[in-house]
Design a protein around this motif. Structure first.
Motif, PDB file in Angstrom:
ATOM      1  N   ASN A   7       0.802  -1.229   0.000  1.00  0.00           N
ATOM      2  CA  ASN A   7       0.000   0.000   0.000  1.00  0.00           C
ATOM      3  C   ASN A   7       0.835   1.280   0.000  1.00  0.00           C
ATOM      4  OD1 ASN A   7      -2.327  -1.556   0.052  1.00  0.00           O
ATOM      5  ND2 ASN A   7      -2.455  -1.499   2.266  1.00  0.00           N
ATOM      6  N   MET A   8       2.120   1.181  -0.231  1.00  0.00           N
ATOM      7  CA  MET A   8       2.972   2.373  -0.284  1.00  0.00           C
ATOM      8  C   MET A   8       3.043   2.809  -1.754  1.00  0.00           C
ATOM      9  SD  MET A   8       6.607   2.782   1.573  1.00  0.00           S
ATOM     10  CE  MET A   8       7.884   2.946   0.356  1.00  0.00           C
ATOM     11  N   VAL A   9       2.131   3.721  -2.155  1.00  0.00           N
ATOM     12  CA  VAL A   9       1.948   3.992  -3.574  1.00  0.00           C
ATOM     13  C   VAL A   9       2.112   5.462  -3.983  1.00  0.00           C
ATOM     14  CG1 VAL A   9       0.459   1.989  -3.919  1.00  0.00           C
ATOM     15  CG2 VAL A   9      -0.553   4.167  -3.262  1.00  0.00           C
ATOM     16  N   CYS A  10       2.494   6.321  -3.059  1.00  0.00           N
ATOM     17  CA  CYS A  10       2.624   7.730  -3.431  1.00  0.00           C
ATOM     18  C   CYS A  10       3.736   8.383  -2.610  1.00  0.00           C
ATOM     19  CB  CYS A  10       1.303   8.468  -3.207  1.00  0.00           C
ATOM     20  SG  CYS A  10       0.810   8.558  -1.472  1.00  0.00           S
ATOM     21  N   ASP A  11       4.053   9.622  -2.947  1.00  0.00           N
ATOM     22  CA  ASP A  11       5.127  10.330  -2.243  1.00  0.00           C
ATOM     23  C   ASP A  11       4.795  10.568  -0.772  1.00  0.00           C
ATOM     24  OD1 ASP A  11       6.784  10.381  -4.433  1.00  0.00           O
ATOM     25  OD2 ASP A  11       6.104  12.345  -5.118  1.00  0.00           O
ATOM     26  N   ARG A  12       3.519  10.825  -0.468  1.00  0.00           N
ATOM     27  CA  ARG A  12       3.130  10.996   0.936  1.00  0.00           C
ATOM     28  C   ARG A  12       3.305   9.698   1.715  1.00  0.00           C
ATOM     29  NH1 ARG A  12      -2.468  13.643   0.414  1.00  0.00           N
ATOM     30  NH2 ARG A  12      -2.076  13.025  -1.686  1.00  0.00           N
ATOM     31  N   CYS A  13       3.042   8.578   1.051  1.00  0.00           N
ATOM     32  CA  CYS A  13       3.269   7.264   1.682  1.00  0.00           C
ATOM     33  C   CYS A  13       4.748   7.095   2.007  1.00  0.00           C
ATOM     34  CB  CYS A  13       2.833   6.140   0.748  1.00  0.00           C
ATOM     35  SG  CYS A  13       1.081   6.116   0.341  1.00  0.00           S
ATOM     36  N   LYS A  14       5.602   7.475   1.058  1.00  0.00           N
ATOM     37  CA  LYS A  14       7.046   7.373   1.285  1.00  0.00           C
ATOM     38  C   LYS A  14       7.462   8.228   2.482  1.00  0.00           C
ATOM     39  CE  LYS A  14       9.303   8.204  -2.575  1.00  0.00           C
ATOM     40  NZ  LYS A  14       9.746   8.460  -3.948  1.00  0.00           N
ATOM     41  N   MET A  15       6.893   9.428   2.575  1.00  0.00           N
ATOM     42  CA  MET A  15       7.212  10.309   3.714  1.00  0.00           C
ATOM     43  C   MET A  15       6.755   9.691   5.023  1.00  0.00           C
ATOM     44  SD  MET A  15       6.666  14.283   2.426  1.00  0.00           S
ATOM     45  CE  MET A  15       5.298  14.419   3.487  1.00  0.00           C
ATOM     46  N   ALA A  16       5.564   9.115   5.047  1.00  0.00           N
ATOM     47  CA  ALA A  16       5.025   8.509   6.273  1.00  0.00           C
ATOM     48  C   ALA A  16       5.892   7.341   6.723  1.00  0.00           C
ATOM     49  CB  ALA A  16       3.585   8.059   6.049  1.00  0.00           C
ATOM     50  N   VAL A  17       6.309   6.503   5.780  1.00  0.00           N
ATOM     51  CA  VAL A  17       7.159   5.364   6.119  1.00  0.00           C
ATOM     52  C   VAL A  17       8.523   5.841   6.595  1.00  0.00           C
ATOM     53  CG1 VAL A  17       8.372   3.354   5.165  1.00  0.00           C
ATOM     54  CG2 VAL A  17       5.949   3.719   4.647  1.00  0.00           C
TER      55      VAL A  17
END
Length: 186
Positions: A7-17
């Motif tokens: 479910n890591m599919v966008c730049d915001r996801c990358k930031m959250a991780v």
């Protein structure tokens, strides 16, 4: 050490991780869509803490090879549709086979078995989400969107859009509720 995250599919996801890893003091080399490269191997305790933190954020660590392969297929399609110009010099099956170094029939059968849909339908759904995004931005005409996403014609885009969403692109543009889905829900 590489970790694969569902479910890591966008730049915001990358930031959250990345924030979760920093919070847990786990040194990171690189965070990419669906994939994290760590500077060192993590302990089982760190892995457990990371899993818990990621689950709270709506992500999931992937351990088995088949799930990682499916997430990689999704990542390649999302990158192709949403983060590049979407142009394929070859057909999708050849593109994925070349990128993943696997026979397309194997990829297709595995994807369909696990996801309950075909790679082609997933690709079309991603393209339609991109069309929705571009319609909401209201900066391009429908013919410019069709050209940008490499549809053969506006009619082809419109027919595919209506088949997937139940709306014509112009009707979709006029309505204002729940226009788009998160990429991990497509």
């Amino acid at each position: 050490m590489k970790l694969y995250i569902k479910n890591m599919v966008c730049d915001r996801c990358k930031m959250a991780v990345n924030t979760a890893l920093t919070h847990l003091h786990i040194p990171v080399k690189n965070v990419d869509l669906g994939e994290v490269t760590l500077e060192r191997t993590i302990t089982p305790g760190e892995k457990q803490q990371l899993e818990e933190e990621l689950n709270q954020l709506g992500f999931e660590l992937i351990d088995d090879k088949k799930s990682r392969l499916i997430e990689t297929i999704k990542k390649e399609i999302i990158a192709l549709v949403h983060h590049q110009d979407g142009e394929l010099k070859v057909n999708l099956s050849d593109y994925l086979s070349e990128k993943l170094h696997r026979d397309y029939n194997y990829l297709s059968n595995l994807f369909s078995e696990v996801e309950g849909t075909t790679i082609e339908k997933y690709f079309i759904n991603q393209k339609i989400e991109r069309v929705k995004e571009l319609l909401v931005y209201d900066e391009l005409s429908l013919s410019e969107i069709a050209y940008q996403l490499h549809y053969s014609s506006v009619a082809h885009l419109s027919n595919q859009f209506k088949k997937v969403t139940g709306f014509t692109p112009s009707h979709f543009k006029n309505i204002r509720e729940e226009k788009r889905k998160p990429l991990d829900k497509v």
